[in-house]
Design a protein around this motif. Structure first.
Motif, PDB file in Angstrom:
ATOM      1  N   LEU A  57      -4.962 -37.634 -25.634  1.00 20.82           N
ATOM      2  CA  LEU A  57      -4.673 -38.604 -24.589  1.00 20.82           C
ATOM      3  C   LEU A  57      -5.544 -39.843 -24.714  1.00 20.82           C
ATOM      4  CD1 LEU A  57      -3.160 -39.426 -22.023  1.00 20.82           C
ATOM      5  CD2 LEU A  57      -4.854 -38.115 -20.710  1.00 20.82           C
ATOM      6  N   ILE A  82       4.318 -41.271 -20.396  1.00 17.31           N
ATOM      7  CA  ILE A  82       3.629 -40.660 -21.529  1.00 17.31           C
ATOM      8  C   ILE A  82       3.705 -39.150 -21.343  1.00 17.31           C
ATOM      9  CG2 ILE A  82       1.422 -40.438 -22.730  1.00 17.31           C
ATOM     10  CD1 ILE A  82       0.715 -43.259 -21.637  1.00 17.31           C
ATOM     11  N   GLU A  83       4.294 -38.485 -22.319  1.00 20.86           N
ATOM     12  CA  GLU A  83       4.520 -37.050 -22.185  1.00 20.86           C
ATOM     13  C   GLU A  83       4.082 -36.326 -23.448  1.00 20.86           C
ATOM     14  OE1 GLU A  83       8.091 -34.067 -20.776  1.00 20.86           O
ATOM     15  OE2 GLU A  83       8.621 -36.082 -21.422  1.00 20.86           O
ATOM     16  N   LEU A  84       3.304 -35.281 -23.253  1.00 18.60           N
ATOM     17  CA  LEU A  84       2.937 -34.377 -24.339  1.00 18.60           C
ATOM     18  C   LEU A  84       3.827 -33.153 -24.219  1.00 18.60           C
ATOM     19  CD1 LEU A  84       1.033 -33.446 -26.654  1.00 18.60           C
ATOM     20  CD2 LEU A  84      -0.424 -32.452 -24.877  1.00 18.60           C
ATOM     21  N   TRP A 129       3.768 -36.417 -28.835  1.00 21.31           N
ATOM     22  CA  TRP A 129       3.809 -37.287 -27.665  1.00 21.31           C
ATOM     23  C   TRP A 129       5.124 -38.056 -27.666  1.00 21.31           C
ATOM     24  CZ3 TRP A 129       0.004 -37.208 -24.052  1.00 21.31           C
ATOM     25  CH2 TRP A 129      -1.234 -36.674 -24.416  1.00 21.31           C
TER      26      TRP A 129
END
Length: 144
Positions: A17, A111-113, A119
């Motif tokens: 991140l 923002i996505e993991l 990502w």
């Protein structure tokens, strides 16, 4: 909005991140919201289970500023899944969260993991996309 996928070509994702946040161009003006978090490890002020419940089961947005995100990214924890949205207008975040509407047309950043594997970043911030493209090797544009 554009969507890019960031991976590192290995089984264990090493892009974290903080790596992503370092390339934001509008850092100070953005309000952030943790929408979903799953992980393991240790937090200074919570257990990870308490923190997950605080975020994931909340009826109100878990707003956090950039300094808080940076501190969170420095904790001794590993995110498995993470969804973070950001916008200069906190009302846009609240609207997305409260109405559970499609996020990308309203907020500036998503923002996505996913599964600790890659990502997905959706944004209208062209300089952020440019910074990501210039500094990470395995980046590709994704279709909606």
């Amino acid at each position: 909005m554009k969507r890019i996928k960031v991976s590192d070509g290995t089984d264990i994702l090493e892009v974290n991140l903080l790596d992503i946040l370092n390339f934001l161009s509008l850092k100070e003006n953005i309000c952030w919201c943790l929408v979903w978090v799953e992980g393991f490890g240790n937090l200074r002020n919570h257990s990870i289970i308490e923190f997950e419940q605080e975020v994931n089961k909340s009826n109100t947005p878990k707003l956090i500023d950039l300094a808080g995100l940076i501190e969170l990214s420095k904790e001794k924890l590993q995110f498995i899944n993470l969804l973070l949205i950001g916008d200069e207008n906190v009302q846009n975040i609240q609207t997305c969260y409260e109405n559970q509407i499609n996020i990308e047309p309203i907020v500036q950043y998503r923002i996505e993991l996913l599964d600790s594997s890659y990502w997905l970043i959706e944004t209208s911030d062209e300089s952020f996309i440019k910074n990501i493209l210039e500094n990470f090797v395995n980046v590709e544009f994704e279709k909606y």
